[in-house]
Enzyme design. Sequence first.
Site, PDB file in Angstrom:
ATOM      1  N   SER A  53       0.916  -1.008   0.297  1.00 35.25           N
ATOM      2  CA  SER A  53      -0.325  -0.049   0.177  1.00 35.25           C
ATOM      3  C   SER A  53       0.842   1.073  -0.103  1.00 35.25           C
ATOM      4  O   SER A  53       0.572   2.132  -0.420  1.00 35.25           O
ATOM      5  CB  SER A  53      -1.066  -0.339   1.262  1.00 35.25           C
ATOM      6  OG  SER A  53      -1.353  -1.079   1.129  1.00 35.25           O
ATOM      7  N   HIS A  99      -1.567  -3.223  -7.372  1.00 34.35           N
ATOM      8  CA  HIS A  99      -2.068  -2.973  -5.887  1.00 34.35           C
ATOM      9  C   HIS A  99      -3.713  -2.483  -5.970  1.00 34.35           C
ATOM     10  O   HIS A  99      -4.151  -1.468  -6.891  1.00 34.35           O
ATOM     11  CB  HIS A  99      -1.746  -0.835  -4.912  1.00 34.35           C
ATOM     12  CG  HIS A  99      -2.403  -1.368  -4.143  1.00 34.35           C
ATOM     13  ND1 HIS A  99      -2.490   0.757  -3.272  1.00 34.35           N
ATOM     14  CD2 HIS A  99      -2.367  -1.534  -2.981  1.00 34.35           C
ATOM     15  CE1 HIS A  99      -3.306   0.510  -2.618  1.00 34.35           C
ATOM     16  NE2 HIS A  99      -3.076  -0.411  -2.015  1.00 34.35           N
ATOM     17  N   GLU A 150      -3.721   0.458  -8.613  1.00 33.03           N
ATOM     18  CA  GLU A 150      -2.642   1.473  -8.795  1.00 33.03           C
ATOM     19  C   GLU A 150      -1.488   0.542  -9.811  1.00 33.03           C
ATOM     20  O   GLU A 150      -1.200  -0.331  -8.814  1.00 33.03           O
ATOM     21  CB  GLU A 150      -2.295   1.504  -7.380  1.00 33.03           C
ATOM     22  CG  GLU A 150      -3.563   3.034  -7.005  1.00 33.03           C
ATOM     23  CD  GLU A 150      -2.972   3.505  -5.889  1.00 33.03           C
ATOM     24  OE1 GLU A 150      -3.426   4.874  -5.958  1.00 33.03           O
ATOM     25  OE2 GLU A 150      -2.384   3.040  -5.032  1.00 33.03           O
ATOM     26  N   ASN A 203      -4.363   6.040  -1.040  1.00 31.23           N
ATOM     27  CA  ASN A 203      -3.784   5.870   0.100  1.00 31.23           C
ATOM     28  C   ASN A 203      -2.934   7.344   0.828  1.00 31.23           C
ATOM     29  O   ASN A 203      -3.044   7.824   1.890  1.00 31.23           O
ATOM     30  CB  ASN A 203      -2.979   5.215   0.320  1.00 31.23           C
ATOM     31  CG  ASN A 203      -3.455   3.818   0.783  1.00 31.23           C
ATOM     32  OD1 ASN A 203      -5.132   3.445   0.958  1.00 31.23           O
ATOM     33  ND2 ASN A 203      -2.908   2.177   0.754  1.00 31.23           N
TER      34      ASN A 203
HETATM   35  N1  LIG Z   1      -6.091  -4.458   3.422  1.00 31.03           N
HETATM   36  C1  LIG Z   1      -6.043  -3.658   2.726  1.00 31.03           C
HETATM   37  O1  LIG Z   1      -7.520  -3.184   3.221  1.00 31.03           O
HETATM   38  C2  LIG Z   1      -5.471  -3.624   1.596  1.00 31.03           C
HETATM   39  C3  LIG Z   1      -4.629  -3.135   0.252  1.00 31.03           C
HETATM   40  C4  LIG Z   1      -4.186  -3.041  -0.045  1.00 31.03           C
HETATM   41  C5  LIG Z   1      -3.703  -3.798  -0.196  1.00 31.03           C
HETATM   42  N2  LIG Z   1      -2.459  -3.949   1.103  1.00 31.03           N
HETATM   43  C6  LIG Z   1      -1.555  -4.971   1.324  1.00 31.03           C
HETATM   44  O2  LIG Z   1      -2.204  -5.964   0.826  1.00 31.03           O
HETATM   45  C7  LIG Z   1      -0.588  -6.128   1.729  1.00 31.03           C
HETATM   46  C8  LIG Z   1      -1.193  -7.613   2.295  1.00 31.03           C
HETATM   47  O3  LIG Z   1      -2.622  -7.482   3.721  1.00 31.03           O
HETATM   48  P1  LIG Z   1      -3.975  -8.301   4.228  1.00 31.03           P
HETATM   49  O4  LIG Z   1      -4.378  -6.732   4.137  1.00 31.03           O
HETATM   50  O5  LIG Z   1      -3.951  -9.170   3.511  1.00 31.03           O
HETATM   51  O6  LIG Z   1      -3.536  -8.423   5.563  1.00 31.03           O
HETATM   52  P2  LIG Z   1      -3.562  -9.619   6.109  1.00 31.03           P
HETATM   53  O7  LIG Z   1      -3.118  -9.682   7.609  1.00 31.03           O
HETATM   54  O8  LIG Z   1      -4.973 -10.517   6.033  1.00 31.03           O
HETATM   55  O9  LIG Z   1      -2.908 -11.564   6.151  1.00 31.03           O
HETATM   56  C9  LIG Z   1      -1.133 -10.474   5.699  1.00 31.03           C
HETATM   57  C10 LIG Z   1      -0.803 -12.048   4.921  1.00 31.03           C
HETATM   58  O10 LIG Z   1       1.012 -11.979   5.094  1.00 31.03           O
HETATM   59  C11 LIG Z   1       1.166 -12.855   6.179  1.00 31.03           C
HETATM   60  N3  LIG Z   1       2.576 -12.837   6.869  1.00 31.03           N
HETATM   61  C12 LIG Z   1       2.632 -11.959   7.837  1.00 31.03           C
HETATM   62  N4  LIG Z   1       4.117 -12.595   7.990  1.00 31.03           N
HETATM   63  C13 LIG Z   1       4.714 -13.399   7.147  1.00 31.03           C
HETATM   64  C14 LIG Z   1       5.879 -13.362   6.973  1.00 31.03           C
HETATM   65  N5  LIG Z   1       6.644 -12.635   7.956  1.00 31.03           N
HETATM   66  N6  LIG Z   1       5.879 -14.034   6.157  1.00 31.03           N
HETATM   67  C15 LIG Z   1       5.565 -14.208   4.351  1.00 31.03           C
HETATM   68  N7  LIG Z   1       3.622 -14.219   5.549  1.00 31.03           N
HETATM   69  C16 LIG Z   1       3.830 -12.916   6.140  1.00 31.03           C
HETATM   70  C17 LIG Z   1       0.131 -13.621   6.789  1.00 31.03           C
HETATM   71  O11 LIG Z   1       0.273 -15.574   6.928  1.00 31.03           O
HETATM   72  C18 LIG Z   1      -0.948 -13.336   5.689  1.00 31.03           C
HETATM   73  O12 LIG Z   1      -1.122 -14.487   4.638  1.00 31.03           O
HETATM   74  C19 LIG Z   1      -0.667  -5.913   2.462  1.00 31.03           C
HETATM   75  O13 LIG Z   1       1.284  -5.311   2.106  1.00 31.03           O
HETATM   76  C20 LIG Z   1      -1.393  -4.183   2.306  1.00 31.03           C
HETATM   77  O14 LIG Z   1      -0.565  -2.848   2.764  1.00 31.03           O
HETATM   78  C21 LIG Z   1      -3.981  -4.037   1.859  1.00 31.03           C
END
Ligand SMILES: NC(=O)c1ccc[n+]([C@@H]2O[C@H](COP(=O)([O-])OP(=O)(O)OC[C@H]3O[C@@H](n4cnc5c(N)ncnc54)[C@H](O)[C@@H]3O)[C@@H](O)[C@H]2O)c1
Length: 284
Positions: free
Chosen positions: A119, A140, A152, A190
Amino acid sequence: MSITRVGIIGSGIMGSGIAEVAAASGHEVVLRSRSLESAESMKAGLAKSLDRQVEKGRRSAEDAAEVLGRVSTTTELSALADCDLVIESVVEDLGVKTALFEELDGIVNADAIIATNTSTLPVVEMAMATGRADKVCGIHFFNPAPAMSLVEIVRPLTASDETMAAAIAFAETCGKEPVEVSDQAGFIVNALLFPYLNNAIRLFDGGVATKEGIDAAMKGGCGFPMGPFALLDLVGLDTSLAILDALYEEFRDPNYAAVPLLRRMVAAGTLGRKTKVGFYDYRK
Ligand SMILES: NC(=O)c1ccc[n+]([C@@H]2O[C@H](COP(=O)([O-])OP(=O)(O)OC[C@H]3O[C@@H](n4cnc5c(N)ncnc54)[C@H](O)[C@@H]3O)[C@@H](O)[C@H]2O)c1
């Protein structure tokens, strides 16, 4: 280059959503999670979501079965070796992501694109952890990925035009509206959204209004589909804090300095919908 086989790393909120989008648009998807249990529970969630679409008449039962059949799960990064595109969507932590890019570079076909769903974090640092910096970019998606049309496409200084064109074409094949943006913290959405969310917490913490009142005000007064506290809970408070910290690190703008209450809620493990408690309680 054409993209048919897509690897996705991370079975959290976003990894699951992106897997659904990619499979529904005809791509073969390999979903890699550290535990088989979470990969399988992601696939069960996808099956449920497809069943709902069949019930609502949005998809035939045969079509739903085909989408599900295109998704395989694994715990091994080596299973992504022959993907044309790999999108990582693991925790928003630069150290974790750069280590993952370095490892992937040794596994995935030399001509494949490796993308991040970060993000806010600097995509160029992930690119430079590989020996193929020209083939790394940001793709993204927004939350929930199946419903939100924007993607994005983030161009680090190192990306080639071919990589950017292939990433844009992939997003279009997924039925999304790609917007190209350069590699600066927060990209477009963001960078604009998070000062607003942070300042909403500040208003609440300062006792100006209740969180319900602030949410109602922003829905009724600005026509937003949800208020800031419902949105923070949807995004995840840990991810929101990581985004604010990355924005503050880059710009040193006080609007990006996370309100202490957010940091304390993350320390307490109240992360929003994913833990069933955040600003609101989802346990009932
Ligand atoms: N939540 C949102 O609204 C959103 C929107 C767009 C992008 N993102 C981005 O997507 C990515 C994931 O976010 P999310 O919301 O799915 O988070 P989440 O907490 O739901 O999932 C995170 C994932 O990462 C894994 N993980 C955690 N620590 C780890 C490690 N050390 N090594 C490997 N895997 C690991 C977890 O097991 C899980 O599968 C981030 O980069 C976030 O910025 C999030």
